[in-house]
Design a protein around this motif. Structure first.
Motif, PDB file in Angstrom:
ATOM      1  N   HIS A   1      20.031 -10.480  -7.457  1.00 52.23           N
ATOM      2  CA  HIS A   1      19.445 -11.356  -8.458  1.00 52.23           C
ATOM      3  C   HIS A   1      19.091 -10.620  -9.736  1.00 52.23           C
ATOM      4  O   HIS A   1      18.566 -11.189 -10.655  1.00 52.23           O
ATOM      5  CB  HIS A   1      18.252 -12.133  -7.896  1.00 52.23           C
ATOM      6  N   THR A   2      19.393  -9.322  -9.798  1.00 48.59           N
ATOM      7  CA  THR A   2      19.142  -8.623 -11.043  1.00 48.59           C
ATOM      8  C   THR A   2      20.365  -8.661 -11.961  1.00 48.59           C
ATOM      9  O   THR A   2      20.315  -8.169 -13.056  1.00 48.59           O
ATOM     10  CB  THR A   2      18.777  -7.167 -10.779  1.00 48.59           C
TER      11      THR A   2
ATOM     12  N   PRO B   1      14.236  -3.167  -9.395  1.00 49.29           N
ATOM     13  CA  PRO B   1      14.608  -2.386 -10.577  1.00 49.29           C
ATOM     14  C   PRO B   1      13.905  -2.792 -11.874  1.00 49.29           C
ATOM     15  O   PRO B   1      14.185  -2.226 -12.912  1.00 49.29           O
ATOM     16  CB  PRO B   1      16.108  -2.652 -10.682  1.00 49.29           C
TER      17      PRO B   1
ATOM     18  N   ASP C   1      10.077   3.844  -3.576  1.00 50.10           N
ATOM     19  CA  ASP C   1      11.375   4.480  -3.318  1.00 50.10           C
ATOM     20  C   ASP C   1      11.816   5.266  -4.557  1.00 50.10           C
ATOM     21  O   ASP C   1      11.939   4.700  -5.648  1.00 50.10           O
ATOM     22  CB  ASP C   1      12.413   3.404  -2.978  1.00 50.10           C
TER      23      ASP C   1
ATOM     24  N   ASP D   1       2.794   3.484  -1.837  1.00 47.93           N
ATOM     25  CA  ASP D   1       3.113   2.423  -0.895  1.00 47.93           C
ATOM     26  C   ASP D   1       2.218   1.249  -1.292  1.00 47.93           C
ATOM     27  O   ASP D   1       1.007   1.400  -1.408  1.00 47.93           O
ATOM     28  CB  ASP D   1       2.792   2.894   0.532  1.00 47.93           C
TER      29      ASP D   1
ATOM     30  N   ASP E   1       6.678  -9.155  -5.289  1.00 48.13           N
ATOM     31  CA  ASP E   1       8.080  -9.568  -5.144  1.00 48.13           C
ATOM     32  C   ASP E   1       8.612  -8.726  -3.982  1.00 48.13           C
ATOM     33  O   ASP E   1       9.224  -7.676  -4.175  1.00 48.13           O
ATOM     34  CB  ASP E   1       8.826  -9.298  -6.451  1.00 48.13           C
TER      35      ASP E   1
HETATM   36  C1  LIG Z   1      12.886  -7.497  -4.146  1.00 40.89           C
HETATM   37  S1  LIG Z   1      12.739  -5.866  -4.652  1.00 40.89           S
HETATM   38  C2  LIG Z   1      11.797  -6.033  -6.120  1.00 40.89           C
HETATM   39  C3  LIG Z   1      12.595  -6.533  -7.295  1.00 40.89           C
HETATM   40  C4  LIG Z   1      11.833  -6.409  -8.609  1.00 40.89           C
HETATM   41  N1  LIG Z   1      10.542  -7.052  -8.540  1.00 40.89           N
HETATM   42  C5  LIG Z   1      12.599  -6.957  -9.767  1.00 40.89           C
HETATM   43  O1  LIG Z   1      12.350  -8.085 -10.209  1.00 40.89           O
HETATM   44  O2  LIG Z   1      13.469  -6.256 -10.297  1.00 40.89           O
HETATM   45  C6  LIG Z   1      11.557  -5.208  -3.566  1.00 40.89           C
HETATM   46  C7  LIG Z   1      11.154  -3.785  -3.873  1.00 40.89           C
HETATM   47  O3  LIG Z   1      10.057  -3.450  -3.031  1.00 40.89           O
HETATM   48  C8  LIG Z   1      10.145  -2.075  -2.743  1.00 40.89           C
HETATM   49  N2  LIG Z   1       9.294  -1.782  -1.584  1.00 40.89           N
HETATM   50  C9  LIG Z   1       9.647  -1.632  -0.311  1.00 40.89           C
HETATM   51  N3  LIG Z   1       8.580  -1.316   0.434  1.00 40.89           N
HETATM   52  C10 LIG Z   1       7.521  -1.269  -0.372  1.00 40.89           C
HETATM   53  C11 LIG Z   1       6.155  -0.965  -0.181  1.00 40.89           C
HETATM   54  N4  LIG Z   1       5.654  -0.638   1.016  1.00 40.89           N
HETATM   55  N5  LIG Z   1       5.345  -1.001  -1.246  1.00 40.89           N
HETATM   56  C12 LIG Z   1       5.830  -1.342  -2.462  1.00 40.89           C
HETATM   57  N6  LIG Z   1       7.134  -1.616  -2.702  1.00 40.89           N
HETATM   58  C13 LIG Z   1       7.968  -1.576  -1.670  1.00 40.89           C
HETATM   59  C14 LIG Z   1      11.623  -1.872  -2.496  1.00 40.89           C
HETATM   60  O4  LIG Z   1      11.970  -0.510  -2.602  1.00 40.89           O
HETATM   61  C15 LIG Z   1      12.231  -2.751  -3.572  1.00 40.89           C
HETATM   62  O5  LIG Z   1      12.490  -2.003  -4.721  1.00 40.89           O
END
Ligand SMILES: C[S@@+](CC[C@H](N)C(=O)[O-])C[C@H]1O[C@@H](n2cnc3c(N)ncnc32)[C@H](O)[C@@H]1O
Length: 461
Positions: free
Chosen positions: A39-40, A252, A274, A303, A321
């Motif tokens: 979706h990006t 991203p 990440d 985290d 998100d």
């Molecule tokens: C759906 S994507 C986010 C997309 C972003 N909000 C955008 O609009 O471009 C979810 C993100 O959450 C991150 N993520 C995973 N585990 C997480 C954690 N424990 N805390 C925060 N972020 C986390 C992932 O690495 C990923 O980049």
């Protein structure tokens, strides 16, 4: 305090949007190797020689085969959850050539020429005149503005409605060299103080492809390609000038960029644990945001589950998100990867609930959390929201139907699922359903946006 450490480190960093790695590295999450979230938007090559008009083409992707194990899992679950709607959603998800892409203009760059080209190609604005424009950040927050007003940029909206009216008064950045190809005037980028926040997204009824722009250090991109449903969680957040905002799962960075189009928060903390995705996030911020925002936008590497403790009650608004099944992307991963993801899928709701709980602690009393995913799965959507609400008496779900679904139902197909705590399901209206746990955008032919789930929760005290 953690945040001031980030601010100091940001200023010392060579690149304004560099992230700050905490001394204790967070555990590597299992989804670190996930593919790019669809979706990006697509990454394409901008052919400089041609005019932009000639580059807007019907999408014609090489047909990739879908992952059968993922598809059968979705078939089983979604036919039960969505009924007849699943067959048409399935047809869209399995036909990437039918996918539409939104073009979000960047208010920090000189975008006048792009809007004209878009209009000449039959694109129209998604939000203006729909009634949702009142959700856009058009004034300061009554809560936070006085606290954070000290910055050098004016937080108050100006008379000009659109960026095309902004006088170019900041010559630090030169327009992207693609401007030549676009036939645009070579104008310096407008500064923050000269432009009223306005989220402008153009969409087309057909799956026309608008070329993406390559990243070039020091040059702002003029637009961001995205699944237009990604804007809905940002609209639901209703960020106002001067607020403190946390984007808990940020990479991203599409929604972070959208937030900055809507308003000028006092602080936007973009968090991504990440490291590779965080680099990507930093690049996105560098590509889209004016350098004058470096004191307001910070990148953190925690985290997300720790924010509730480390920054309890700090933010006016928090966006979660969440990492999720990402239906579009998972359908096209290889079969081995598909099996692996399906195995890990069952763990996602627990993580999502932890992130949502953390967000509800990080937001101040009276503040708002928006939870979103890009999956149709009720286990990762309503079930997560419901589970967290059941444990948090201070959290109250807000109905988004009148505010978002009604004005935007021409563009998106909305669907809802279970009722809120103890409440009877609300009756269908005009073929759609609504309730207070959240809205689900289901991709449909001609309205291929989604999947996207969004829920807004207010912390009462
Ligand atoms: C759906 S994507 C986010 C997309 C972003 N909000 C955008 O609009 O471009 C979810 C993100 O959450 C991150 N993520 C995973 N585990 C997480 C954690 N424990 N805390 C925060 N972020 C986390 C992932 O690495 C990923 O980049």
């Amino acid at each position: 305090m953690i945040m001031s450490t980030y601010l100091i480190s940001m200023r010392q960093s060579s690149s304004a949007w560099r992230s700050v790695i905490p001394q204790k590295r967070p555990p590597s999450p299992p989804w670190g190797s996930w593919a790019v979230h669809r979706h990006t938007g697509p990454e394409g090559v901008l052919q400089r020689a041609g005019a932009l008009e000639n580059q807007v083409t019907k999408r014609c992707r090489k047909v990739r085969s879908s992952c059968q194990s993922v598809l059968s899992c979705f078939d089983q679950q979604y036919s039960q959850e969505l009924g007849d709607l699943w067959a048409s959603a399935r047809a869209v998800l399995l036909d990437p050539n039918s996918w539409q892409y939104g073009v979000m203009l960047n208010r920090f760059s000189a975008v006048t020429g792009v809007a004209q080209v878009l209009q000449s190609q039959g694109f129209s604005t998604l939000l203006l005149g729909t009634g949702v424009s009142k959700l856009l950040g058009n004034g300061p927050s009554t809560v936070s503005l006085s606290k954070y007003q000290a910055g050098k940029d004016s937080l108050l909206p100006r008379d000009s409605d659109y960026i095309s009216k902004c006088p170019p008064d900041d010559s630090r950045l030169q327009p992207d060299s693609t401007s030549h190809a676009l036939g645009q005037d070579l104008q310096p980028e407008p500064s923050l103080s000269s432009c009223r926040p306005t989220l402008q997204c153009y969409i087309h009824p057909r799956p026309l492809r608008f070329p993406s722009q390559a990243h070039r250090p020091g040059q702002l991109k003029q637009y961001y390609l995205l699944n237009a449903a990604s804007l809905l969680p940002v609209l639901a957040l209703k960020v106002r000038d001067g607020e403190k905002v946390l984007d808990l799962c940020s990479a991203p960075g599409g929604k972070a960029v959208a937030i900055m189009q809507c308003a000028t928060p006092a602080l936007l903390c973009c968090n991504e644990p990440d490291p590779h995705r965080r680099d990507w996030l930093a690049k996105t911020l560098e590509s889209f945001l004016s350098p004058s925002l470096t004191s307001r936008v910070v990148v953190s590497a925690q985290d997300g589950r720790s924010f509730g403790k480390s920054e309890a009650g700090t933010y006016d608004k928090v966006l979660v998100d969440a990492p999720c099944s990402n239906d579009r992307s998972w359908l096209y991963c290889g079969s081995q990867q598909g099996e692996q993801r399906l195995k890990e899928r069952a763990k996602l709701p627990a993580l999502q609930a932890q992130l949502l709980r953390s967000a509800l602690s990080a937001v101040r009393p009276g503040g708002v959390v928006v939870y979103s995913t890009c999956t149709l799965s009720s286990f990762e959507n309503c079930a997560v929201v419901e589970a967290v609400l059941n444990e948090c008496p201070e959290a109250e779900p807000e109905d988004l139907w009148e505010e978002i679904a009604v004005p935007l139902s021409t563009y998106f197909t909305f669907r809802t699922a279970h009722p809120a705590r103890g409440q009877p399901p609300v009756q269908p209206q005009n073929g759609s359903y609504h309730h207070r746990l959240g809205l689900l955008v289901v991709p449909q032919p001609g309205k291929t946006w989604g999947p996207m789930f969004l829920s807004r929760i207010r912390r009462r005290r």
